[in-house]
Design a protein around this motif. Sequence first.
Motif, PDB file in Angstrom:
ATOM      1  N   ALA A 106      44.610  35.030  45.508  1.00  0.00           N
ATOM      2  CA  ALA A 106      43.754  33.928  45.940  1.00  0.00           C
ATOM      3  C   ALA A 106      44.529  32.768  46.538  1.00  0.00           C
ATOM      4  CB  ALA A 106      42.920  33.434  44.747  1.00  0.00           C
ATOM      5  N   GLY A 131      41.766  31.601  48.858  1.00  0.00           N
ATOM      6  CA  GLY A 131      40.854  31.210  47.798  1.00  0.00           C
ATOM      7  C   GLY A 131      40.244  32.429  47.111  1.00  0.00           C
ATOM      8  N   ALA A 132      39.188  32.196  46.348  1.00  0.00           N
ATOM      9  CA  ALA A 132      38.591  33.256  45.531  1.00  0.00           C
ATOM     10  C   ALA A 132      37.694  34.153  46.383  1.00  0.00           C
ATOM     11  CB  ALA A 132      37.807  32.643  44.379  1.00  0.00           C
ATOM     12  N   HIS A 133      38.316  35.006  47.202  1.00  0.00           N
ATOM     13  CA  HIS A 133      37.556  35.887  48.092  1.00  0.00           C
ATOM     14  C   HIS A 133      37.452  37.312  47.555  1.00  0.00           C
ATOM     15  CE1 HIS A 133      41.672  36.883  49.143  1.00  0.00           C
ATOM     16  NE2 HIS A 133      41.232  37.972  49.760  1.00  0.00           N
ATOM     17  N   ALA A 190      33.408  36.497  41.861  1.00  0.00           N
ATOM     18  CA  ALA A 190      34.667  36.264  42.554  1.00  0.00           C
ATOM     19  C   ALA A 190      35.747  35.882  41.548  1.00  0.00           C
ATOM     20  CB  ALA A 190      34.503  35.166  43.593  1.00  0.00           C
ATOM     21  N   ASP A 196      38.754  33.876  40.389  1.00  0.00           N
ATOM     22  CA  ASP A 196      39.327  32.555  40.667  1.00  0.00           C
ATOM     23  C   ASP A 196      40.463  32.296  39.686  1.00  0.00           C
ATOM     24  OD1 ASP A 196      39.833  30.093  41.675  1.00  0.00           O
ATOM     25  OD2 ASP A 196      38.094  29.104  40.765  1.00  0.00           O
ATOM     26  N   SER A 235      49.124  37.315  41.900  1.00  0.00           N
ATOM     27  CA  SER A 235      48.942  38.222  43.034  1.00  0.00           C
ATOM     28  C   SER A 235      49.378  39.622  42.616  1.00  0.00           C
ATOM     29  CB  SER A 235      49.771  37.770  44.243  1.00  0.00           C
ATOM     30  OG  SER A 235      51.163  37.870  43.963  1.00  0.00           O
TER      31      SER A 235
END
Length: 252
Positions: free
Chosen positions: A190, A194-196, A205, A207, A211
Amino acid sequence: MSAVITRAPHPQVTTGARRAFVEQVMGLPVSVHVRGDVERPELLTAVQQVWGVLHRVDAVFSTWRTDSELMRRRRGELAPELAHPWLSEVDRLCLEAEQRTGGLFSAAFDGAHHDPTGLVKGWAVERAARHLRHVPGISWCVNAGGDLLAGAGRDAAPSQWLIGVEDPRAQGAVVATVALRSGGLATSGAAARGAHVVDPRSGVAIDRDGSATVWGPSLLWADVWATALYVDPPVGAAALEGADPAYRSLVL
């Protein structure tokens, strides 16, 4: 960007036996880095063909363009039998990805709409890079917004590309390097967008920081597995080991 080619030449500048080209396509910068016989006229043709494939992919799959075939199909304006065959090919791959990852990757969107774009970038880069494989005497690496595919042209041995993996908690800091000669590397998280990433099991999503980076024979599957490991690191790692042991991962 969560992965970068270290010591890369400046875009569109020849430096010794290196050259790089950059195009803005699919909503992100894509660069083609080349080593070897970089003055061959076939190289420029192949790079233009790479851009052509990626722009066509964008016209078919973009969720930002109202005229894309994917969006027209969503609205019921495009019959499946009239749609580009890429749509059905990617649909099949999305089903396979969901099965391989035990449901940690899914093309479901908001529980109602089909969104294959989480798989499309890796698939598209692999398809476009086929043109580079026909150029004699070169090795190459394509960087699509931090996801990378490396390989070599005809009658050439792949060279080693050092890929820096960025710290998701400290922008610009490299925490590890991966030596890549052939195959793909992808990172999900993210930090950049962002929170995609959505957990398909809950529809929520994700958040959180951190990684997941995966590398192995195929960029398409490295990208799928990076998403799965970011969604659920322990469950994803177990699924990856069972389904695709040729891939390696780094979860931060």
